[in-house]
Design a protein around this motif. Sequence first.
Motif, PDB file in Angstrom:
ATOM      1  N   LYS A 169      15.287  63.087 -79.607  1.00  0.00           N
ATOM      2  CA  LYS A 169      15.655  63.080 -78.507  1.00  0.00           C
ATOM      3  C   LYS A 169      17.261  62.768 -78.518  1.00  0.00           C
ATOM      4  O   LYS A 169      18.039  63.146 -77.687  1.00  0.00           O
ATOM      5  CB  LYS A 169      14.965  62.232 -77.642  1.00  0.00           C
ATOM      6  N   LEU A 170      17.714  61.433 -79.263  1.00  0.00           N
ATOM      7  CA  LEU A 170      18.826  61.078 -79.253  1.00  0.00           C
ATOM      8  C   LEU A 170      19.921  61.734 -80.208  1.00  0.00           C
ATOM      9  O   LEU A 170      21.207  61.233 -80.415  1.00  0.00           O
ATOM     10  CB  LEU A 170      18.781  59.448 -79.865  1.00  0.00           C
ATOM     11  N   GLY A 171      19.208  62.764 -80.889  1.00  0.00           N
ATOM     12  CA  GLY A 171      20.227  63.325 -81.625  1.00  0.00           C
ATOM     13  C   GLY A 171      20.938  62.675 -82.833  1.00  0.00           C
ATOM     14  O   GLY A 171      21.951  62.771 -83.632  1.00  0.00           O
ATOM     15  N   LEU A 172      19.859  61.760 -83.430  1.00  0.00           N
ATOM     16  CA  LEU A 172      20.245  61.182 -84.818  1.00  0.00           C
ATOM     17  C   LEU A 172      19.349  61.543 -85.845  1.00  0.00           C
ATOM     18  O   LEU A 172      18.450  62.238 -85.808  1.00  0.00           O
ATOM     19  CB  LEU A 172      19.739  59.716 -84.354  1.00  0.00           C
ATOM     20  N   SER A 173      19.990  61.208 -86.943  1.00  0.00           N
ATOM     21  CA  SER A 173      19.175  61.416 -88.252  1.00  0.00           C
ATOM     22  C   SER A 173      19.178  60.196 -88.977  1.00  0.00           C
ATOM     23  O   SER A 173      19.908  59.286 -89.008  1.00  0.00           O
ATOM     24  CB  SER A 173      19.789  62.582 -89.037  1.00  0.00           C
ATOM     25  N   ALA A 174      18.010  60.126 -89.642  1.00  0.00           N
ATOM     26  CA  ALA A 174      17.536  58.894 -90.307  1.00  0.00           C
ATOM     27  C   ALA A 174      18.565  58.747 -91.485  1.00  0.00           C
ATOM     28  O   ALA A 174      18.965  59.615 -92.128  1.00  0.00           O
ATOM     29  CB  ALA A 174      16.105  59.100 -91.065  1.00  0.00           C
ATOM     30  N   GLY A 175      19.171  57.354 -91.430  1.00  0.00           N
ATOM     31  CA  GLY A 175      20.173  57.176 -92.431  1.00  0.00           C
ATOM     32  C   GLY A 175      20.663  55.911 -92.171  1.00  0.00           C
ATOM     33  O   GLY A 175      20.162  54.864 -91.286  1.00  0.00           O
ATOM     34  N   ASN A 176      22.011  55.536 -92.643  1.00  0.00           N
ATOM     35  CA  ASN A 176      22.360  54.352 -92.500  1.00  0.00           C
ATOM     36  C   ASN A 176      23.234  54.324 -91.296  1.00  0.00           C
ATOM     37  O   ASN A 176      24.501  54.105 -91.039  1.00  0.00           O
ATOM     38  CB  ASN A 176      23.393  53.656 -93.696  1.00  0.00           C
ATOM     39  N   ASP A 177      22.473  54.018 -90.064  1.00  0.00           N
ATOM     40  CA  ASP A 177      23.022  53.984 -88.649  1.00  0.00           C
ATOM     41  C   ASP A 177      22.262  52.652 -87.857  1.00  0.00           C
ATOM     42  O   ASP A 177      21.190  52.869 -87.913  1.00  0.00           O
ATOM     43  CB  ASP A 177      22.765  55.354 -88.019  1.00  0.00           C
ATOM     44  N   GLY A 182      11.267  53.315 -77.743  1.00  0.00           N
ATOM     45  CA  GLY A 182      12.381  53.436 -78.840  1.00  0.00           C
ATOM     46  C   GLY A 182      13.760  53.923 -78.168  1.00  0.00           C
ATOM     47  O   GLY A 182      14.702  53.589 -78.486  1.00  0.00           O
ATOM     48  N   VAL A 183      13.646  54.893 -76.989  1.00  0.00           N
ATOM     49  CA  VAL A 183      14.758  55.490 -76.530  1.00  0.00           C
ATOM     50  C   VAL A 183      15.358  54.640 -75.300  1.00  0.00           C
ATOM     51  O   VAL A 183      16.358  54.859 -74.880  1.00  0.00           O
ATOM     52  CB  VAL A 183      14.737  56.886 -76.114  1.00  0.00           C
ATOM     53  N   GLU A 184      14.695  53.696 -75.032  1.00  0.00           N
ATOM     54  CA  GLU A 184      14.988  52.836 -73.744  1.00  0.00           C
ATOM     55  C   GLU A 184      16.301  52.189 -73.958  1.00  0.00           C
ATOM     56  O   GLU A 184      16.380  51.704 -74.900  1.00  0.00           O
ATOM     57  CB  GLU A 184      13.709  51.645 -73.665  1.00  0.00           C
ATOM     58  N   GLY A 185      17.151  52.244 -72.889  1.00  0.00           N
ATOM     59  CA  GLY A 185      18.288  51.750 -72.993  1.00  0.00           C
ATOM     60  C   GLY A 185      19.510  52.401 -73.979  1.00  0.00           C
ATOM     61  O   GLY A 185      20.407  51.727 -74.008  1.00  0.00           O
ATOM     62  N   THR A 186      19.256  53.731 -74.230  1.00  0.00           N
ATOM     63  CA  THR A 186      20.001  54.383 -75.328  1.00  0.00           C
ATOM     64  C   THR A 186      20.848  55.136 -74.824  1.00  0.00           C
ATOM     65  O   THR A 186      21.909  55.711 -75.218  1.00  0.00           O
ATOM     66  CB  THR A 186      19.487  54.645 -76.548  1.00  0.00           C
ATOM     67  N   GLY A 187      20.848  55.254 -73.200  1.00  0.00           N
ATOM     68  CA  GLY A 187      21.441  56.666 -72.560  1.00  0.00           C
ATOM     69  C   GLY A 187      22.823  56.000 -72.266  1.00  0.00           C
ATOM     70  O   GLY A 187      23.428  55.039 -72.497  1.00  0.00           O
ATOM     71  N   PHE A 233       9.097  57.691 -83.912  1.00  0.00           N
ATOM     72  CA  PHE A 233      10.320  57.425 -84.338  1.00  0.00           C
ATOM     73  C   PHE A 233      11.007  58.734 -84.609  1.00  0.00           C
ATOM     74  O   PHE A 233      12.213  58.878 -84.115  1.00  0.00           O
ATOM     75  CB  PHE A 233      10.158  56.885 -85.798  1.00  0.00           C
ATOM     76  N   SER A 234      10.299  59.790 -85.082  1.00  0.00           N
ATOM     77  CA  SER A 234      10.971  61.093 -85.323  1.00  0.00           C
ATOM     78  C   SER A 234      11.208  61.672 -83.891  1.00  0.00           C
ATOM     79  O   SER A 234      12.319  62.118 -83.783  1.00  0.00           O
ATOM     80  CB  SER A 234       9.947  62.133 -86.104  1.00  0.00           C
ATOM     81  N   SER A 235      10.392  61.465 -83.032  1.00  0.00           N
ATOM     82  CA  SER A 235      10.697  62.275 -81.651  1.00  0.00           C
ATOM     83  C   SER A 235      11.847  61.418 -80.905  1.00  0.00           C
ATOM     84  O   SER A 235      12.699  62.029 -80.402  1.00  0.00           O
ATOM     85  CB  SER A 235       9.556  62.045 -80.779  1.00  0.00           C
ATOM     86  N   ALA A 236      11.900  60.072 -81.100  1.00  0.00           N
ATOM     87  CA  ALA A 236      12.953  59.289 -80.649  1.00  0.00           C
ATOM     88  C   ALA A 236      14.328  59.795 -81.238  1.00  0.00           C
ATOM     89  O   ALA A 236      15.415  59.984 -80.508  1.00  0.00           O
ATOM     90  CB  ALA A 236      12.775  57.739 -80.718  1.00  0.00           C
TER      91      ALA A 236
END
Length: 101
Positions: A35-43, A71-76, A29-32
């Motif tokens: 990679k996606l430039g996201l931070s844990a939160g209400n997203d 986790g990152v599949e299809g998010t690009g 989860f942390s790696s994903a």
Amino acid sequence: MGDAMPIRMFLGSDAFVGPDDPKVMGEAFSSALSKLGLSAGNDPMVEMVGRRIIRAMLDGERDPVRLFEIGVEGTGPPTAQASDRQTDTKRNEQSGGRGAA
């Protein structure tokens, strides 16, 4: 175990995970997110990634690299084919549903 905590909020209370699973899920989860430039939160994207990893883990996947990939599949960005389909759909809508000639 600090890395595993954010993903736990997407894990149902009735879900059974083994003793090492939270660490593996947390690392994927942390790696994903990184990679996606996201931070844990209400997203919603963070939740989607977390739920994908949990679903794969509950389905039996234990390889952290594979969990990350799931986790990152299809998010690009959309592929050229997806963009072409969207353009064709817009043309079809603009022409009154008669299709592109």
